[in-house]
Design a protein around this motif. Structure first.
Motif, PDB file in Angstrom:
ATOM      1  N   GLY A 242     -39.603 -19.185  31.590  1.00 50.10           N
ATOM      2  CA  GLY A 242     -40.705 -19.881  30.908  1.00 50.10           C
ATOM      3  C   GLY A 242     -40.653 -19.696  29.404  1.00 50.10           C
ATOM      4  O   GLY A 242     -40.883 -20.631  28.632  1.00 50.10           O
ATOM      5  N   ASN A 243     -40.333 -18.472  28.966  1.00 51.64           N
ATOM      6  CA  ASN A 243     -40.234 -18.195  27.520  1.00 51.64           C
ATOM      7  C   ASN A 243     -39.124 -19.011  26.881  1.00 51.64           C
ATOM      8  O   ASN A 243     -39.260 -19.538  25.787  1.00 51.64           O
ATOM      9  CB  ASN A 243     -39.980 -16.700  27.272  1.00 51.64           C
ATOM     10  CG  ASN A 243     -41.221 -15.875  27.550  1.00 51.64           C
ATOM     11  OD1 ASN A 243     -42.324 -16.417  27.617  1.00 51.64           O
ATOM     12  ND2 ASN A 243     -41.052 -14.584  27.755  1.00 51.64           N
ATOM     13  N   CYS A 244     -37.981 -19.109  27.604  1.00 51.11           N
ATOM     14  CA  CYS A 244     -36.864 -19.916  27.083  1.00 51.11           C
ATOM     15  C   CYS A 244     -37.282 -21.383  27.004  1.00 51.11           C
ATOM     16  O   CYS A 244     -36.990 -22.074  26.029  1.00 51.11           O
ATOM     17  CB  CYS A 244     -35.638 -19.785  27.988  1.00 51.11           C
ATOM     18  SG  CYS A 244     -34.839 -18.183  27.871  1.00 51.11           S
ATOM     19  N   ILE A 245     -37.989 -21.848  28.038  1.00 50.00           N
ATOM     20  CA  ILE A 245     -38.440 -23.239  28.059  1.00 50.00           C
ATOM     21  C   ILE A 245     -39.400 -23.500  26.898  1.00 50.00           C
ATOM     22  O   ILE A 245     -39.291 -24.496  26.190  1.00 50.00           O
ATOM     23  CB  ILE A 245     -39.094 -23.567  29.421  1.00 50.00           C
ATOM     24  CG1 ILE A 245     -37.993 -23.725  30.482  1.00 50.00           C
ATOM     25  CG2 ILE A 245     -39.946 -24.824  29.355  1.00 50.00           C
ATOM     26  CD1 ILE A 245     -38.495 -23.894  31.893  1.00 50.00           C
ATOM     27  N   ASN A 246     -40.332 -22.546  26.689  1.00 50.88           N
ATOM     28  CA  ASN A 246     -41.278 -22.702  25.572  1.00 50.88           C
ATOM     29  C   ASN A 246     -40.555 -22.782  24.246  1.00 50.88           C
ATOM     30  O   ASN A 246     -40.829 -23.639  23.407  1.00 50.88           O
ATOM     31  CB  ASN A 246     -42.250 -21.519  25.520  1.00 50.88           C
ATOM     32  CG  ASN A 246     -43.361 -21.680  26.526  1.00 50.88           C
ATOM     33  OD1 ASN A 246     -43.505 -22.751  27.105  1.00 50.88           O
ATOM     34  ND2 ASN A 246     -44.116 -20.639  26.760  1.00 50.88           N
ATOM     35  N   ALA A 247     -39.616 -21.828  24.058  1.00 47.27           N
ATOM     36  CA  ALA A 247     -38.904 -21.771  22.768  1.00 47.27           C
ATOM     37  C   ALA A 247     -38.072 -23.031  22.573  1.00 47.27           C
ATOM     38  O   ALA A 247     -38.010 -23.587  21.475  1.00 47.27           O
ATOM     39  CB  ALA A 247     -38.019 -20.532  22.731  1.00 47.27           C
ATOM     40  N   LEU A 248     -37.447 -23.499  23.636  1.00 47.01           N
ATOM     41  CA  LEU A 248     -36.618 -24.706  23.523  1.00 47.01           C
ATOM     42  C   LEU A 248     -37.470 -25.944  23.276  1.00 47.01           C
ATOM     43  O   LEU A 248     -37.078 -26.842  22.537  1.00 47.01           O
ATOM     44  CB  LEU A 248     -35.795 -24.908  24.800  1.00 47.01           C
ATOM     45  CG  LEU A 248     -34.613 -23.960  24.991  1.00 47.01           C
ATOM     46  CD1 LEU A 248     -34.150 -23.980  26.429  1.00 47.01           C
ATOM     47  CD2 LEU A 248     -33.466 -24.322  24.066  1.00 47.01           C
ATOM     48  N   SER A 249     -38.672 -25.985  23.900  1.00 43.90           N
ATOM     49  CA  SER A 249     -39.490 -27.190  23.731  1.00 43.90           C
ATOM     50  C   SER A 249     -40.132 -27.224  22.349  1.00 43.90           C
ATOM     51  O   SER A 249     -40.558 -28.262  21.888  1.00 43.90           O
ATOM     52  CB  SER A 249     -40.550 -27.280  24.826  1.00 43.90           C
ATOM     53  OG  SER A 249     -41.402 -26.164  24.773  1.00 43.90           O
TER      54      SER A 249
END
Length: 316
Positions: A242-249
């Motif tokens: 989720g953190n990676c997804i947040n940072a990528l988005s």
């Protein structure tokens, strides 16, 4: 294309809370209700990615959602209603067969689970825990994983069914056969051109199909002791994802985001598929039960964030 989530505990006549209603509408590329067939889900989500894998792009399909909402069914399916694994591999072999005159190809696959932050080979469970290594080109490899080469989707399906029986499953209050690990099926397609004048052109495409462990709240699954600890590990790796997804988005926004892929084995393994030369689909599962309102809300928010990731696929 929209999902309307209604709070079961809300009283429609309560005027004081009218402006603070937790009813939410989420818009996605595609929404399926309980009548959708496996075929419909596959055609709408995954079918278009297979051609890309044959041309040398990477593709990833995630099944995400709370325990007991049908992730393993979507990915693996049953004998009569096969899931995304089988359908994708069928189409992959058909597509490769059509180009067989011009190119030589090999297809190899591995099937592994990540359980409590350790990696196990589901095709050869006796090999113990495996390590992630980075090779000189920066791509992540799993040392000692069994790779099976085949040109037959049926053969692969038998291996997967066998591998799935080796998965760590335990009963919880939410689901009698809850998958307690993330299962990752990795298919690598290597193509070599047969034409002499083009030189030796090699294209490698990877297809990852990931059946994630159920995102869960301990209160809902009534986990204690070992199950509770396990749930914490599951949630930790999903949080890292989720953190990676947040940072990528948020990339390309006002502040440069650091994307920490090293937080868990899952995100490290999927680094290329999340942020690199890859087309990624997330299939989020929710339960229609009113008791699962919180889980459904969190799942939809998570999937909605994932929708905003934009990766630049470099032209080959």
């Amino acid at each position: 294309q929209g999902v309307v989530l209604m709070d079961p505990s809300e009283d429609p006549d309560d005027i004081l809370r009218a402006n603070r209603s937790r009813e939410k509408t989420f818009v996605f590329d595609m929404v399926f209700d309980h009548t959708a067939t496996q075929e419909e889900v596959y055609v709408s989500t995954t079918k278009s990615l297979i051609e890309g894998v044959i041309s040398g792009y990477n593709a990833t399909i995630f099944a995400y959602g709370p325990t007991g909402t049908g992730k393993t069914y979507t990915m693996l399916g049953t004998d009569s209603e096969p899931g995304i694994y089988t359908r994708a591999l069928d189409d992959l072999f058909k597509g490769l067969g059509a180009t067989a005159e011009e190119v030589d190809y090999t297809v190899s696959m591995s099937y592994l689970e990540i359980y409590n932050e350790v990696i196990r080979d589901l095709l050869n469970p006796s090999s113990g825990f495996l390590d992630l290594r980075e090779d000189s080109r920066g791509s992540i490899q799993i040392a000692g994983i069994t790779e099976v080469s085949t040109t037959n989707a049926q053969e692969i399906m038998q291996l997967l069914m066998k591998g799935n029986k080796q998965r760590t499953q335990e009963p919880t209050a939410a689901n009698g056969s809850s998958s307690r690990s993330h299962a990752v099926l990795q298919v690598t397609v290597t193509r070599r051109s047969r034409r002499k004048e083009t030189g030796e052109e090699v294209r490698i495409g990877k297809l990852f199909m990931v059946d994630l462990a159920g995102s869960e709240r301990a209160a809902q699954t009534q986990n204690r002791g070992k199950r509770m600890k396990e749930g914490a590990h599951i949630n930790r790796s999903l949080l890292a994802l989720g953190n990676c997804i947040n940072a990528l988005s948020e990339k390309g926004g006002s502040r440069a985001q650091f994307v920490n892929f090293r937080d868990s084995k899952l995100t490290r393994l999927l680094k290329d598929s999340l942020g690199g030369n890859s087309r990624t689909v997330m299939i989020a599962h929710i339960s229609p039960a009113s008791s699962s309102f919180e889980e459904s809300r969190m799942t939809l928010i998570y999937a909605y964030r994932a929708k905003h990731i934009k990766t630049q696929v470099p032209d080959k």
